[in-house]
Scaffold this motif. Sequence first.
Motif, short mmCIF file in Angstrom:
data_model
loop_
_atom_site.label_atom_id
_atom_site.label_comp_id
_atom_site.label_asym_id
_atom_site.label_seq_id
_atom_site.Cartn_x
_atom_site.Cartn_y
_atom_site.Cartn_z
N ALA A 70 0.65 8.02 8.21
CA ALA A 70 -0.16 8.35 7.04
C ALA A 70 -0.85 7.13 6.43
O ALA A 70 -1.57 7.27 5.43
N LEU A 71 -0.63 5.95 7.00
CA LEU A 71 -1.25 4.74 6.46
C LEU A 71 -2.76 4.80 6.64
O LEU A 71 -3.26 4.94 7.76
N PRO A 72 -3.54 4.69 5.54
CA PRO A 72 -5.00 4.71 5.68
C PRO A 72 -5.48 3.55 6.54
O PRO A 72 -4.90 2.45 6.52
N ALA A 73 -6.52 3.78 7.28
CA ALA A 73 -7.00 2.77 8.24
C ALA A 73 -7.42 1.48 7.55
O ALA A 73 -7.33 0.40 8.14
N ASP A 74 -7.90 1.58 6.31
CA ASP A 74 -8.37 0.38 5.62
C ASP A 74 -7.37 -0.17 4.62
O ASP A 74 -7.70 -1.01 3.79
N ALA A 75 -6.11 0.31 4.67
CA ALA A 75 -5.06 -0.21 3.79
C ALA A 75 -4.34 -1.35 4.48
O ALA A 75 -4.36 -1.49 5.70
N THR A 76 -3.68 -2.19 3.66
CA THR A 76 -2.89 -3.29 4.18
C THR A 76 -1.41 -2.97 4.01
O THR A 76 -0.95 -2.70 2.89
N LEU A 77 -0.68 -3.00 5.12
CA LEU A 77 0.77 -2.81 5.06
C LEU A 77 1.41 -4.18 4.90
O LEU A 77 1.41 -5.00 5.80
N LEU A 78 1.97 -4.43 3.70
CA LEU A 78 2.53 -5.75 3.40
C LEU A 78 3.90 -5.97 4.03
O LEU A 78 4.26 -7.11 4.34
#
Length: 319
Positions: A70-78
Amino acid sequence: MTMTTAAGETTTRNLALAIDIGGTKAEAALVDDAGVVLAASRFRRPTGPTASSDDLAAAVLSVLGSALAALPADATLLGVGIGSAGPISVADGLVSPLNLPVWRDYPLRQLVIDAVPGVPVTLRMDGECIALAEHWVGAAVGYQNVMGMIVSTGVGGGLILQGSAIAGPSGNAGHIGHVEVGGFDDPCLCGGIGCVEAVASGPKTVAWANRQGWVGATGEDLAVAYAAGDPIAIAAVERSGRAIGQAIASATALNDLDIVAIGGGFSRVTPDLFRFIREAIAKRDWDFVTKVQVVPSALSDAGPLIGSAALVHRADLVA
């Protein structure tokens, strides 16, 4: 997830992958840096004492994978934050949840590292995560000496003292569920007698009521019976509250706590549970103990996930 600021600048939303593992479920979700759980990313699978080790690992990997998808393509996973029922070993990344007997020194952190390569992974006890969540966006905002507690299948806890989360050398600091309380002789799986978990967890409170002749099966049944005025249900909840209150009084005498925020399914059996807890604390003569505030979690059942995310978003507080 891209947002536009008031100045017209485009920013990327920073997210943490939060995982919570306890005696009844494994859950995962994405959480932003304001402590908001992305509802569409939240997934859970059952665990339980009859599950095999492979079943538990599959449950963790399932919820992790679904949330990550579900992580948006333009989000950053910290990073990934894991809150697990204890005891744990922070240095080695191992967990031995008391209510999941097939996991003893299980390499949970490595399981997650292998599933999310290249992303920092932090493991802490679930009680510490609860304390972090309440301190960040919950009932303990603005307080510097906090205990977060879980009263559910088990009883857990974690500490923030002078504004810093305290894990201890093994990661088990604040594990109030295995503090013994006076006047109780209930045997505990840890080997103790009268541990607050053995007295006051949901299943143990139900079991005590059953021994007195009550015929319900769950904490939900007990809540219904309590509301209907059943005397055994009332005695069972009072007993649970008294044990929790004694444990909190001892913890406050040791750590000079300002506030204790309590979450977990059984903490909601009735609002009167908190009255019984406070009454037990009020029997002490010392103001520095009786001053402690005991309040329900302000985060409902999202607290454990928010706390696991705080291991990433509030890493500056994590020892």
